[in-house]
Design an enzyme around this catalytic site. Structure first.
Site, mmCIF file in Angstrom:
data_model
loop_
_atom_site.group_PDB
_atom_site.id
_atom_site.type_symbol
_atom_site.label_atom_id
_atom_site.label_comp_id
_atom_site.label_asym_id
_atom_site.label_seq_id
_atom_site.Cartn_x
_atom_site.Cartn_y
_atom_site.Cartn_z
ATOM 1 N N GLY A 79 -35.340 30.043 30.957
ATOM 2 C CA GLY A 79 -35.379 30.746 32.242
ATOM 3 C C GLY A 79 -34.036 31.225 32.747
ATOM 4 O O GLY A 79 -33.779 31.176 33.944
ATOM 5 N N ASN A 81 -32.882 34.300 33.045
ATOM 6 C CA ASN A 81 -33.071 35.401 33.991
ATOM 7 C C ASN A 81 -33.621 34.895 35.322
ATOM 8 O O ASN A 81 -33.233 35.372 36.393
ATOM 9 C CB ASN A 81 -34.019 36.446 33.397
ATOM 10 C CG ASN A 81 -33.307 37.436 32.489
ATOM 11 O OD1 ASN A 81 -32.360 38.098 32.889
ATOM 12 N ND2 ASN A 81 -33.762 37.524 31.250
ATOM 13 N N LEU A 158 -44.348 34.178 27.430
ATOM 14 C CA LEU A 158 -44.839 34.627 26.136
ATOM 15 C C LEU A 158 -46.345 34.783 26.047
ATOM 16 O O LEU A 158 -46.877 35.081 24.978
ATOM 17 C CB LEU A 158 -44.351 33.661 25.042
ATOM 18 C CG LEU A 158 -42.830 33.495 24.949
ATOM 19 C CD1 LEU A 158 -42.463 32.557 23.810
ATOM 20 C CD2 LEU A 158 -42.134 34.844 24.782
ATOM 21 N N LEU A 160 -49.996 36.659 27.221
ATOM 22 C CA LEU A 160 -50.498 37.922 27.762
ATOM 23 C C LEU A 160 -51.033 37.699 29.170
ATOM 24 O O LEU A 160 -51.772 36.746 29.415
ATOM 25 C CB LEU A 160 -51.610 38.474 26.864
ATOM 26 C CG LEU A 160 -52.165 39.846 27.233
ATOM 27 C CD1 LEU A 160 -51.096 40.926 27.069
ATOM 28 C CD2 LEU A 160 -53.385 40.177 26.368
ATOM 29 N N ILE A 161 -50.631 38.565 30.083
ATOM 30 C CA ILE A 161 -51.074 38.447 31.471
ATOM 31 C C ILE A 161 -52.548 38.840 31.554
ATOM 32 O O ILE A 161 -52.939 39.907 31.062
ATOM 33 C CB ILE A 161 -50.224 39.339 32.393
ATOM 34 C CG1 ILE A 161 -48.767 38.876 32.354
ATOM 35 C CG2 ILE A 161 -50.750 39.314 33.816
ATOM 36 C CD1 ILE A 161 -48.552 37.444 32.791
ATOM 37 N N ASN A 175 -41.880 43.034 33.875
ATOM 38 C CA ASN A 175 -41.486 42.244 32.708
ATOM 39 C C ASN A 175 -40.159 42.771 32.188
ATOM 40 O O ASN A 175 -39.845 43.957 32.332
ATOM 41 C CB ASN A 175 -42.542 42.347 31.609
ATOM 42 C CG ASN A 175 -42.161 41.524 30.374
ATOM 43 O OD1 ASN A 175 -41.788 40.346 30.491
ATOM 44 N ND2 ASN A 175 -42.231 42.118 29.201
ATOM 45 N N HIS A 177 -37.952 43.066 28.608
ATOM 46 C CA HIS A 177 -38.076 42.997 27.152
ATOM 47 C C HIS A 177 -36.699 43.245 26.544
ATOM 48 O O HIS A 177 -35.970 44.128 27.003
ATOM 49 C CB HIS A 177 -39.075 44.050 26.666
ATOM 50 C CG HIS A 177 -39.313 44.021 25.191
ATOM 51 N ND1 HIS A 177 -40.098 43.066 24.591
ATOM 52 C CD2 HIS A 177 -38.858 44.823 24.181
ATOM 53 C CE1 HIS A 177 -40.129 43.274 23.289
ATOM 54 N NE2 HIS A 177 -39.390 44.336 23.014
#
Length: 283
Positions: A79, A81, A158, A160-161, A175, A177
């Site tokens: 974490g 970020n 990681l 999928l929402i 998000n 990337h």
């Protein structure tokens, strides 16, 4: 891009969540190509957007008139970020507050950081072997709404929402990337896999992309990018470190912009960021 783990039966919520803030569309008129040099040696930021000239003058953002936004961050690992965004909130560069940390790994570094800073931690999705723990997609949406969350920020999450969350928070999930989308994205491309793919391709530049989230991996509308030069004989680890350094800067800048309501949408669906210093400029 992290006090205890809370589950749906243990939460208490405020009675009335705040109202959502509408985002006004903008009308494009011409193309602008702009580059923002960040370093003369190993990296520079690149913006390629279709900017706009407008028939009306846009007033400068009045920070005092804008309420602080409530943010939920999703992580699966350390974490870093998440920590930078939290520091921005505490330091005043981000006009928002982190009210929830959501993770699929309750013992990850991001969750530990959240607990140590008094931020509630939620487990999502429900672990297959621990049916009593965690939240379902519907329960997650309910919790986010009860906490009055304005924006959801994925920072190294990681999973999928779920569609339920995307539909409940349209244009309010971001998000980050670690590559320049639409290249090097999609299912299975995350972490060090991305940097290995970039080096194997011979690409001369990489860098982080921040995009809105839809129901697929890495296909939502791109909001911001920053280019990082790939150096000859780079290793994946060396490239990853330089990209992560740029992620920490870019994500905080973008979160500051969304909290100040400086995200504007062109009629063709492309999001732009309004300059804080010059409201007539967009990038």
């Amino acid at each position: 891009m992290v006090t205890r783990v809370l589950f749906s039966g243990q939460l208490t919520f405020p009675a009335k969540p705040p109202r959502e803030t509408p985002i006004a569309p903008l009308t494009p008129s011409r193309n602008v190509l702009s580059f923002s040099l960040r370093s003369s040696v190993d990296r520079f930021a690149m913006r390629i957007v279709k900017a706009a000239s407008f028939t009306r003058t846009v007033a400068k953002v009045d920070e005092e008139a804008i309420s602080r936004k409530k943010l939920a961050v999703f992580v699966s690992g350390g974490g870093s970020n998440f920590k930078k965004i939290h520091e921005g909130c505490l330091g005043g560069s981000v006009q928002g507050d982190l009210v929830l940390l959501v993770t699929n790994k309750k013992d990850c570094g991001g969750a530990d950081y959240a607990r140590s800073n008094g931020i509630p931690v939620l487990l999502f999705p429900k672990p297959k072997r621990e049916s009593s723990d965690g939240l379902s997609p519907t329960e997650l949406v309910d919790v986010l709404r009860e906490y009055g969350v304005d924006f959801v920020l994925l920072a190294g999450y990681l999973k999928l929402i779920p569609a339920e969350l995307v539909k409940a928070f349209p244009k309010r999930i971001l998000n980050i990337h670690p590559a320049l989308l639409p290249a090097f994205g999609g299912k299975g491309l995350y972490g060090m896999r991305v940097h290995k793919a970039v080096l194997a391709s011979g690409a001369r530049y990489s860098g982080p992309t921040i995009h809105f989230v839809d129901e697929e991996y890495d296909t939502g509308r791109i909001l911001a990018q920053s280019a990082v030069r790939v150096i000859a004989n780079d290793t994946p680890e060396e490239l990853a470190k330089r990209v992560l350094d740029e992620e920490h800067k870019l994500y905080v800048e973008v979160v500051a912009a969304i909290c100040e309501e400086r995200i504007k949408w062109r009629e063709d669906g492309v999001p732009l960021i309004q300059s804080k210093d010059n409201p007539d400029d967009y990038y």
